[in-house]
Design an enzyme around this catalytic site. Structure first.
Site, PDB file in Angstrom:
ATOM      1  N   ASP A 289       0.866  -1.160   0.000  1.00 26.16           N
ATOM      2  CA  ASP A 289       0.000   0.000   0.000  1.00 26.16           C
ATOM      3  C   ASP A 289       0.918   1.230   0.000  1.00 26.16           C
ATOM      4  O   ASP A 289       2.142   1.118   0.059  1.00 26.16           O
ATOM      5  CB  ASP A 289      -0.950  -0.021   1.207  1.00 26.16           C
ATOM      6  CG  ASP A 289      -2.189   0.831   0.954  1.00 26.16           C
ATOM      7  OD1 ASP A 289      -3.231   0.575   1.560  1.00 26.16           O
ATOM      8  OD2 ASP A 289      -2.100   1.767   0.114  1.00 26.16           O
TER       9      ASP A 289
HETATM   10  C1  GLC Z   1      -4.409   4.199  -0.149  1.00 25.71           C
HETATM   11  C2  GLC Z   1      -5.281   3.034   0.217  1.00 25.71           C
HETATM   12  C3  GLC Z   1      -5.356   1.969  -0.834  1.00 25.71           C
HETATM   13  C4  GLC Z   1      -5.242   2.616  -2.205  1.00 25.71           C
HETATM   14  C5  GLC Z   1      -3.850   3.184  -2.316  1.00 25.71           C
HETATM   15  C6  GLC Z   1      -3.617   3.871  -3.676  1.00 25.71           C
HETATM   16  O1  GLC Z   1      -3.683   4.642   0.954  1.00 25.71           O
HETATM   17  O2  GLC Z   1      -5.045   2.391   1.462  1.00 25.71           O
HETATM   18  O3  GLC Z   1      -6.601   1.281  -0.655  1.00 25.71           O
HETATM   19  O4  GLC Z   1      -5.470   1.657  -3.212  1.00 25.71           O
HETATM   20  O5  GLC Z   1      -3.554   4.103  -1.273  1.00 25.71           O
HETATM   21  O6  GLC Z   1      -4.442   4.984  -3.791  1.00 25.71           O
END
Ligand code: GLC
Length: 752
Positions: A289
């Site tokens: 993430d």
């Molecule tokens: C965010 C979220 C994740 C998302 C990623 C990209 O922090 O936790 O669900 O897909 O970043 O935007």
């Protein structure tokens, strides 16, 4: 015949203690593809390999020419994928550099969070879960894929499959709810919708099952917080939706921000290698993430960025999102012998495999004639149908549906808020296309007077109350559109108090004094605690954040042209103080019951300390939720009768059928979601008091009856016990065919 979601054979969660897996048993046996990948990797430099492990974030709001440094990095093969490049010209420019100018011509992957729609926005995922309908979820994913692939995006960070049991958690809005069976059915549907019939079609996206794993178990519903989950609980509740996604062919998995039992997911070898690779045979790639690799420093698990890179690489995390520990330290970690180039090759192969399967090597660019059919009639119709099927009627004192000749006072902060109605994670939704309830009332010439009373959900000002009350007095019925602005749920937006924000409760109570009936329509990203006002309103409709076509759907439901099709995918608490609360809980040694409930005010002042005979409940609000899992009313009523078992005992691979007759007792056609639950009464570890094992949505004409049958075999009775064996244990099983998790026709059978 209704859509039968029979007994889903959840992925066999094979508990293996196999030695560390090697490359060979990780792939799907496509040797021709594997040979191509092996040959490519054999000719790549370590810098080019590290490039494939790098996902660079950008802002979708970037304007003007792309920075030369970014283009040069692509030209040198130092970036493998981008996030949030939402301009087709930029996509084509970067892709052309990668394909035509970089050393190996490896195409880029472009990604975006398309969670419940790109331009045509569907209800939030918790709302889609309330549809209890795989087709609805698949429609949302497929429309999203067709639309967003037109701007070069071929990878979405969806479906989010985190089981959520706490309405304080902001991301419950994005979740499939509290039940692993329902979540698994939705997981399969989403993956099929996003990835289409063939991955190399230009409208197919690589799905990304997230957030692996246990993110929804954050303590206190506080986002990003600690998740302490026993391994049996992890395997019995949190893992099944991910297993279902992998079995459906999901090409990517995203690690979660949280630690799992002391080890952050992005550096967790047990979940990423033992469970995901060795047991589930996942052969796609794992992406972190946003900066979750370097967040292992904050967790106190990595000493610094270099250590974080070492931990993540060795755990089997393939691609690093936005932080740069991989590009900074992999080379030196190899030189120091802390990671192996073999392991790097393994990570790179997982990524290249997905790029090949997406067809990016053959067709790296968006076909010129692919415009995504943005807001196509078919897309809007599917979004409207989803909003109808997702809406849950929670209370109705015979006030709904309304007759069209009534005079309506439309009041509240969410009746005409095109942005709020779209809900969380709708970066690209265009609110000018939203049809609000007011828009729909105008279109259908409803006789209404609109006085907001409050200008936004957190508004505490009472200055417009009198105008709202006057409109109410001049009407036959009040439609109060309350709930939460979109920003009050979603990532990083947990709430300790889940009541209606601002002065909404005060306004509802003031309106109730007019004596006019009140229909409360809630738009929110979570179950809202309405115990303070539930007795002041005559009907409650939960619309979630219903998306682009929400206004049309609500108008049709309110006036009876459609019926609310939803059933709760989460238990609805009386108050946040009850959270976490969920139907598939354990019995405990002192299960609560009415006769043992001690109401706080009944305790005498100075009472002597006593607990004998007491059970597990709160003195102030008892032990029942406001509404149970699976609950939802329709505009007719259904009677359940004639529960039958094919036999009273089964063993080994025998199958037992359980059936009941459902009759539409009302005077209009209606849909019912018939639910099938079991209970393993005695186990080698305590078992939930109920577990959903099947459901079927049926449509019945007035007076019609239908027999609904569920089949169950040993496979459906299995669970992971304390020795991590996936077993079925002999003994008594209760079963229900029910309309929700707190009721139903009950009988029992024995498994020998
Ligand atoms: C965010 C979220 C994740 C998302 C990623 C990209 O922090 O936790 O669900 O897909 O970043 O935007």
């Amino acid at each position: 015949m209704g859509k039968r979601i029979g007994i889903l054979i959840l992925s066999i969660i094979i508990i293996s203690c196999s030695a560390k897996s090697s490359d060979s048993n990780k792939v799907d046996g496509n040797t021709k593809l594997e040979t191509k990948i092996d040959d490519l990797v054999a000719n790549m430099t370590i810098e080019e390999k590290i490039g494939q492990l790098t996902l660079r974030g950008t802002s979708s709001r970037v304007k003007g020419a792309l920075p030369d440094s970014l283009k040069q990095a692509v030209r040198e093969g130092k970036i493998g994928a981008f996030l949030n490049v939402m301009n087709l010209d930029y996509v084509n420019e970067l892709q052309q550099i990668a394909v035509e100018e970089s050393p190996k011509g490896i195409p880029l992957m472009f990604s975006r969070d398309v969670i419940h729609g790109f331009k045509t926005i569907f209800p939030i995922p918790l709302g889609l879960a309330a549809s209890w309908d795989a087709e609805t979820a698949k429609n949302s994913a497929r429309v999203s894929a067709v639309e967003v692939s037109s701007v070069g995006v071929r990878w979405t960070f969806s479906p989010m499959l985190d089981i959520a049991r706490d309405s304080r958690w902001g991301r419950i809005a994005e979740s499939p709810g509290e039940d692993p069976f329902l979540a698994s059915v939705l997981a399969k549907a989403y993956v099929q919708g996003y990835q289409g019939d063939s991955l190399n079609n230009h409208t197919s996206l690589a799905a990304c099952a997230k957030h692996f794993i246990g993110y929804g178990a954050a303590i206190g519903g506080r986002d990003y917080n600690t998740a302490i989950i026993s391994e049996p609980l992890l395997r019995n509740v949190y893992l099944p939706p991910f297993a279902a996604a992998v079995n459906a062919g999901a090409q990517t998995i995203m690690t979660s921000f949280n630690e799992v039992n002391g080890v952050p997911a992005s550096g967790n070898t047990f979940i990423l290698d033992t469970v995901l690779r060795d047991e589930l045979k996942f052969d796609g790639f794992v992406v972190s993430d946003w900066e979750s690799v370097t967040e292992m420093i904050n967790h106190g698990y990595a000493a610094d960025e270099k250590h974080a890179a070492e931990l993540a690489v060795n755990a089997g995390l393939d691609m690093e999102m936005t932080s740069k520990s991989y590009e900074k330290y992999i080379k030196v970690l190899i030189e120091e012998g802390k990671i192996s180039e073999d392991q790097i090759n393994f990570l790179v192969k997982n990524i290249l495999r997905v790029k090949f399967k997406l067809g990016l090597f053959e067709t790296p660019y968006v076909p010129k004639n692919h415009n995504g059919d943005l807001y196509a009639e078919d897309h809007l119709n599917k979004a409207e149908d989803a909003a109808v099927k997702s809406s849950v009627l929670l209370k109705n004192n015979d006030i709904l549906p309304l007759k069209r000749n009534v005079k309506v006072a439309v009041i509240g902060p969410l009746a005409s808020k095109p942005h709020e109605q779209l809900g969380t994670w709708t970066f690209d939704g265009d609110e000018t296309h939203t049809v609000t309830p007011i828009d729909a009332f105008k279109k259908s010439s409803v006789n209404y007077d609109f006085v907001e009373g409050l200008s936004y959900s957190r508004d505490n000002s009472t200055k417009n109350f009198n105008a709202a009350i006057a409109a109410a007095k001049a009407s036959d019925v009040i439609l109060f559109f309350g709930g939460e602005e979109a920003i009050l749920s979603g990532e990083a937006h947990s709430r300790s108090n889940t009541n209606l924000p601002g002065a909404q409760e005060d306004l509802i109570k003031a309106l109730a004094k007019t004596g006019k009936p009140i229909v409360l329509i809630i738009m929110a990203g979570r179950p809202i605690s309405i115990s303070n006002i539930i007795n002041d309103v005559d009907a409650v409709l939960m619309a979630w954040h219903p998306g682009t076509m929400g206004g049309i759907a609500i108008e049709k439901i309110i006036f009876g042209d459609a019926e609310p099709g939803g059933r709760l995918p989460v238990t609805w608490p009386i108050t946040a103080g009850q959270s976490p609360i969920f139907y598939n809980h354990k019995s405990t040694g002192r299960p609560p019951k009415a006769e043992s409930f001690v109401q706080m005010d009944s305790i005498k002042v100075g009472a002597w300390q006593s607990s004998l005979g007491n059970t597990s409940h709160y003195l102030d609000i008892g032990y029942e939720p406001q509404f149970p899992f699976g609950y939802g009313l329709s505009y007719t009523t259904f009677e359940y009768s004639d529960l039958k078992l094919s036999q009273n005992t089964i063993s080994n691979d025998e199958t037992l059928t359980v059936s009941a007759t459902i009759t539409n007792m009302g005077n209009r056609e209606g849909e019912e979601v018939v639910q099938f639950y079991i209970q393993d009464v005695v186990g080698s570890i305590t078992r939930p008091v109920r577990e959903l094992k099947g459901f079927e949505r049926i449509l019945l004409k007035s007076g019609a009856s239908q027999e609904v049958t569920f089949k169950i075999s040993a496979q459906d009775l299995k669970f992971v016990n304390n020795t991590m064996k996936y077993v079925v244990e002999p003994g008594l099983f209760n079963v229900w065919i029910a309309s929700n998790a707190s009721t139903g026709l009950k009988t029992s059978f024995n498994y020998k």
